[in-house]
Design a protein around this motif. Structure first.
Motif, mmCIF file in Angstrom:
data_model
loop_
_atom_site.group_PDB
_atom_site.id
_atom_site.type_symbol
_atom_site.label_atom_id
_atom_site.label_comp_id
_atom_site.label_asym_id
_atom_site.label_seq_id
_atom_site.Cartn_x
_atom_site.Cartn_y
_atom_site.Cartn_z
ATOM 1 N N SER A 47 -0.319 -5.373 5.165
ATOM 2 C CA SER A 47 1.145 -5.252 5.142
ATOM 3 C C SER A 47 1.594 -4.369 3.987
ATOM 4 C CB SER A 47 1.796 -6.644 5.015
ATOM 5 O OG SER A 47 1.533 -7.429 6.153
ATOM 6 N N ARG B 168 1.421 -0.671 4.834
ATOM 7 C CA ARG B 168 2.265 -0.078 5.867
ATOM 8 C C ARG B 168 3.739 -0.472 5.785
ATOM 9 N NH1 ARG B 168 -0.865 -3.923 9.207
ATOM 10 N NH2 ARG B 168 0.440 -5.734 9.619
ATOM 11 N N LYS B 169 4.085 -1.406 4.888
ATOM 12 C CA LYS B 169 5.440 -1.939 4.904
ATOM 13 C C LYS B 169 5.980 -2.040 3.487
ATOM 14 C CE LYS B 169 7.834 -5.855 7.162
ATOM 15 N NZ LYS B 169 8.443 -5.156 8.292
ATOM 16 N N TYR C 14 11.586 -5.572 4.020
ATOM 17 C CA TYR C 14 11.572 -6.783 4.843
ATOM 18 C C TYR C 14 12.995 -7.065 5.287
ATOM 19 C CZ TYR C 14 6.812 -7.088 3.373
ATOM 20 O OH TYR C 14 5.490 -6.787 3.180
ATOM 21 N N GLU D 251 10.647 -12.425 7.964
ATOM 22 C CA GLU D 251 9.590 -11.450 7.704
ATOM 23 C C GLU D 251 8.971 -11.670 6.330
ATOM 24 O OE1 GLU D 251 10.661 -7.383 8.250
ATOM 25 O OE2 GLU D 251 11.337 -7.652 10.320
#
Length: 411
Positions: free
Chosen positions: A222, A225-226, A229, A234
């Motif tokens: 996570s 790639r992220k 939120y 999430e």
């Protein structure tokens, strides 16, 4: 605003915050007081609407069942997904306690003479170097449990270092895939190095499941790639991946007090809550540091409801809007700590001190954020060495108390 249906459980934010408060986009909702409430509506911010303040501290964990997404579709919430893992871990432990493995020889690890002892000692050295207070607490545990906790700690630290360490810029999803394959190998008794060997031996001695370890690696994915939120649902899943998993890994080693009347599921839930609380505290402490890396680990919808945006965070100016927003975030983190407290008392007495020390010290970070006037942009909240030393005897005293389940049954 997404609404979820949950079993009546632990305290959420205040009614004012949950039903409108300072958020202009929510409508005021009123509920009739009833003697017993089996189900209630909650927002994805883990805030129960209409919860009687008198119920605070007497209820169990909140686990949402279904969430309604912006498209109006019913989806399984993150809390429910995580609770499913909790139930599985609790079932594994209960099965082992009912029918312990007798006469099953542990896998022999291909290591030199005294290699396993050296591996555990090295894990202990790493734990002492990076988590001194926690390490000190582990010295009260039995040798087998102490060494096992060291091995778990080191694996978690090595996993975290993959994306936050000096070589983080070179880590790819493929590298994490290889790390997961290596995890599978050590669970099969094929460790790659001496530190892996310590964990491989640990999982042969305790009913530890591979799922929380895999989930922690998913948390590292996570991070690759992220960087945003959208809501707390999430963020909750992320907090579970990177921190709640540690609690699930540790309960089989820590052990549950023989005299405890609590359910195994409730002890696992409390361990999960402590991990979530610790990670939320990390996030609130490191807002400025994360912003300088282009990351915002705060629910985007709640920022918007508070009249804030990423730009406000990058500018790093403490305003009244920011203070009000932080007050609610801190309140939520403290709620998870409160949930965790009830479970710590149910652990084996020799295992409680390090957990209590961790809980008390991490919770004090929230106090320090408040003392800094909510300036977590340029000031790093930390607990002084003096306060840490003062917390140790308090933690030890709490570790001697009867389990909550026994105290409640005697009143």
């Amino acid at each position: 605003m997404a609404i979820i249906l949950v079993r009546a459980a632990s305290p959420g934010l205040s009614d004012a915050a949950a039903t409108g408060g300072h958020h202009g986009h929510q409508q005021q909702v009123s509920y009739k007081r009833r003697p017993v409430r089996r189900w209630m509506l909650c927002s994805l911010r883990y805030a129960c609407l209409g919860l009687d303040p008198a119920e605070v501290g007497r209820t169990s964990a909140v686990y949402s069942s279904l969430a309604v997404n912006p498209a109006g579709e019913a989806v399984v919430s993150s809390e429910q997904k995580v609770y499913d893992v909790v139930l599985k871990q609790a079932a594994l432990l209960k099965r082992q306690l009912r029918t312990p493995l007798v006469g099953v020889r542990r896998q022999d690890l291909d290591m030199p003479r005294n290699g396993l002892r050296e591996a555990y000692n090295r894990c202990g050295e790493i734990c002492e170097e990076y988590a001194k207070t926690f390490y000190l607490g582990t010295m009260l545990m039995t040798e087998e449990r102490r060494r096992a906790i060291w091995a778990i700690y080191v694996w978690c630290r090595r996993t975290d270092e993959l994306v936050d360490g000096p070589n983080a810029n070179y880590i790819t999803p493929t590298a994490l895939d290889r790390w997961e394959k290596r995890l599978e190998d050590l669970f099969e008794g094929r460790p790659y190095d001496m530190l892996d060997a310590a964990l491989s031996d640990t999982i042969s001695r305790f009913p530890i499941d591979i799922q929380p370890f895999r989930d922690m690696i998913e948390g590292m994915r996570s991070d690759l790639r992220k960087a945003r939120y959208q809501n707390f649902d999430e963020l909750y899943m992320y907090c579970y991946y990177v921190a709640g998993t540690v609690g699930l890994m540790s309960v089989p080693v820590m052990g549950i007090a023989p005299e405890s009347k609590a359910t195994t599921e409730s002890v696992y839930s409390a361990a999960l809550a402590l991990g979530i609380a610790n990670q939320l505290t990390n996030i609130l402490r490191d807002v400025g540091e994360d912003a300088r890396r282009g990351r915002v680990y705060l629910p985007q919808d709640e920022l918007a409801q508070a009249g804030l945006s990423d730009e406000d965070i990058f500018n790093g100016v403490v305003t009244n809007r920011w203070r009000n927003f932080m007050k609610q975030q801190i309140k939520r983190a403290r709620m998870f700590f409160e949930e965790a407290e009830r479970g710590v008392t149910e652990l084996s007495q020799a295992s409680r001190w390090p957990v209590w020390a961790s809980l008390l010290l991490y919770r004090q970070i929230l106090d320090e954020i408040e003392a800094n006037d909510y300036n977590n942009f340029t000031k790093r909240a930390y607990v002084s060495k003096g306060k840490k030393l003062l917390a140790l005897p308090v933690a030890y005293g709490k570790s001697l108390l009867l389990p909550c389940s026994l105290r409640n049954s005697q009143t």
